[in-house]
Scaffold this motif. Sequence first.
Motif, PDB file in Angstrom:
ATOM      1  N   PRO A   1      72.879   8.187  43.914  1.00  0.00           N
ATOM      2  CA  PRO A   1      71.921   9.278  44.713  1.00  0.00           C
ATOM      3  C   PRO A   1      70.396   8.904  44.451  1.00  0.00           C
ATOM      4  N   GLU A   2      69.695   8.152  43.244  1.00  0.00           N
ATOM      5  CA  GLU A   2      68.490   8.136  43.094  1.00  0.00           C
ATOM      6  C   GLU A   2      68.016   6.849  44.574  1.00  0.00           C
ATOM      7  N   THR A   3      68.595   5.750  44.780  1.00  0.00           N
ATOM      8  CA  THR A   3      68.059   4.899  45.561  1.00  0.00           C
ATOM      9  C   THR A   3      68.442   5.425  47.048  1.00  0.00           C
ATOM     10  N   THR A   4      69.618   6.104  47.305  1.00  0.00           N
ATOM     11  CA  THR A   4      69.981   6.555  48.514  1.00  0.00           C
ATOM     12  C   THR A   4      68.615   7.419  48.961  1.00  0.00           C
ATOM     13  N   GLY A   5      67.958   8.114  47.883  1.00  0.00           N
ATOM     14  CA  GLY A   5      66.857   8.981  48.237  1.00  0.00           C
ATOM     15  C   GLY A   5      65.608   8.309  48.915  1.00  0.00           C
TER      16      GLY A   5
ATOM     17  N   GLY B   1      62.459  12.565  41.333  1.00  0.00           N
ATOM     18  CA  GLY B   1      61.430  12.170  42.127  1.00  0.00           C
ATOM     19  C   GLY B   1      61.717  11.275  43.559  1.00  0.00           C
ATOM     20  N   GLN B   2      62.636  10.249  43.129  1.00  0.00           N
ATOM     21  CA  GLN B   2      62.857   9.278  44.189  1.00  0.00           C
ATOM     22  C   GLN B   2      63.741  10.103  45.315  1.00  0.00           C
ATOM     23  N   VAL B   3      64.524  11.222  45.214  1.00  0.00           N
ATOM     24  CA  VAL B   3      65.154  11.716  46.272  1.00  0.00           C
ATOM     25  C   VAL B   3      64.329  12.617  46.776  1.00  0.00           C
TER      26      VAL B   3
END
Lengths: 406, 266
Positions: A77-81, A136-138
């Motif tokens: 999820p984090e990096t997909t965001g 935060g990244q998403v």
Amino acid sequence: MSALLSRSLGTIRIAASPGHWRVVLRDLLHRSESLHEDEAHLAAAMDWLAWAQDVAACGGGLSAGYSFRRGWLPPYPETTGYVIPTFLRYAQHTGNDRWRERAVCAGDWEIDIQLPDGGVRGGQGINSEPIVFNTGQVMLGWCALYRSTGEAKYLDAASSAADWLLKIQEHDGSWRQHTYENTPHAYHSRVAWPLLEVAEATQQSRYREAAAAHLRWVIGQARPNGWVEGMSFRRGEDPYTHTIAYTYRGLLESGLKLADETGASAMQLARLGADRLLRCYEFNKPDPHAEPWPLPATLDRRWQPSDESSSCVTGNAQIALLWLCLANIDAQIPTRSLRWTNSALKLLDQVKATQTLRSRHSGIRGGVPGSNPVWGWYLRLTYPNWAAKFFADALLETGQVLCASD
Amino acid sequence: MRIGLTSAARVNPYATLLIDELQKRDLQVDYVLSAERGPAGDLWERLKRRGVAGALRAVRHRASAEAEPLPLAKAAWERGLNLGAPLADACECHGIERSLVGSLSSASAAAVVRSHGTDVLINAGGGLFRQRLLKAPKLGLLNAHMARLPDLRGVDVLEWSVLLGIPLGITVHWIDGGIDTGDSLQFSPLSPQAGDTLTSLRERAVLLSASTIADQVLRLAAKPDVSKEQEGDGESGPADQFFALHPRLRERAASRLAARFGKHVD
């Protein structure tokens, strides 16, 4: 017993693929991949990211990456965001709406799996615990989608995530709960940045105040030489260039958005850190005319290398991107702008030299390894999606910077 | 005035030119302090610096150089100098002593400088110098820097000047512990000529460096204290240092030069 079995399976998997052998042999012999025009490397990285989304087959999330041991990893999820803004920018760059559709799919998937309290799930796969940094990244992805599509659902998701962040923020501006290892991190400056984006979009000052409070906390961790304490994943360890770059990029982007004393201090600290990184890189070579050696994977608080056995390629792509962002900001001052650009181009060449364009292996072709050599400590034998993302971002930024300085 | 030259290469056209320029002004070089290696050492250094591919590129580039003689070759022909010959030949021809040392950073190198009662040591190669060598000559170690100081410190500064549109020229300055931060004596502007490429411009800069530095040594012989602190070296510290230029920016500098002064592109 099951750990032993899994390890054995992993070893068999590594050994079974000729594509893996080719990469290991290349790094063992200190060989490099051929360098091509930026567009060829960019297209390959983007195709790899598209495949990481398709192979995850979860309705929009991107596989965390390709591992020699475990194959394609679960969606992250984090990096997909934070890949969403990359897809959107590439859509604009190529004029191909397919990339915009991919961004929308990723953003919608993130909304589908957002936790009821607003937080974003930590780790790879679908976990139940929210993590501050990942949230935060998403939010960066949702804000980019809101700007691009105008659809309120993205801003609503980002606002809900921002509310959760405000709820768990400490009085000193840091985040301690729901963080990696339950410690505050300086790289949460990359959480202040999306909070400021939400503040801009919603006109809600509370998000701005929370971001400013956090930035003041990060600035308070800085030493006179520009080093910021708490940049590492774990307390007491020297940070990877990956998290160092996170920290300064967060400070830079937040500083640009915050037009006050805190913003100015954040910018100043980001510039100082970026300059120290540039010196670390440019002074590390056999003679002044030679190409610098790749940056070491980790640095200590004196800006000295602490692990020279490998380079963190992901961090290198991020640092090149940080310098290019500064080149863009300094576009009106060519002595500064081209100095940043010059070092970024050299560092990007070294990232390019790790990207295989001709492999038949879908996990390797176009991907960017976590480390060089590929067995380095940072994400050993893995091609993470965020390495390809930051590399693509840096190549897109290169085009813009060179165009502006023409 | 007792003058010494440093050198780190067996064949050193710049040092040969310097000897000639100084002699034209009736200034005799007493000795050359050389940390040269043999031909194999030179080749190894070149490979270390440029890599195999880079060295081959340089050979190819030289082979395909313009039919028009480059400024250095032209100057050598006019003055009857053989710039491709080992520096040892020029020393022998002019009766200059050659002191071979393992490294210019060594204590023995500094001892040679002191033993000659050197007034001025001139940098004709050797890279970065240690304090003990800098302190050995009575007046100091002189350098010709291929850009205006303090604007552009570092390497590839001639190409950086073209790229950034900063006036071209040579700054003669004393070497101190920093990178191109020592007190300066003179800035001589360099004018590109029609058809100049980065290669020909660099050669023109080498010629100007030799003559400017010789002029300054002559001046020092008459009046030893003529240098001044570099501007901008106050509280803000020295200006940024510039590093080796990436090929894409070098290409851009070549195009800018061609756009202004001719059609040739390096």
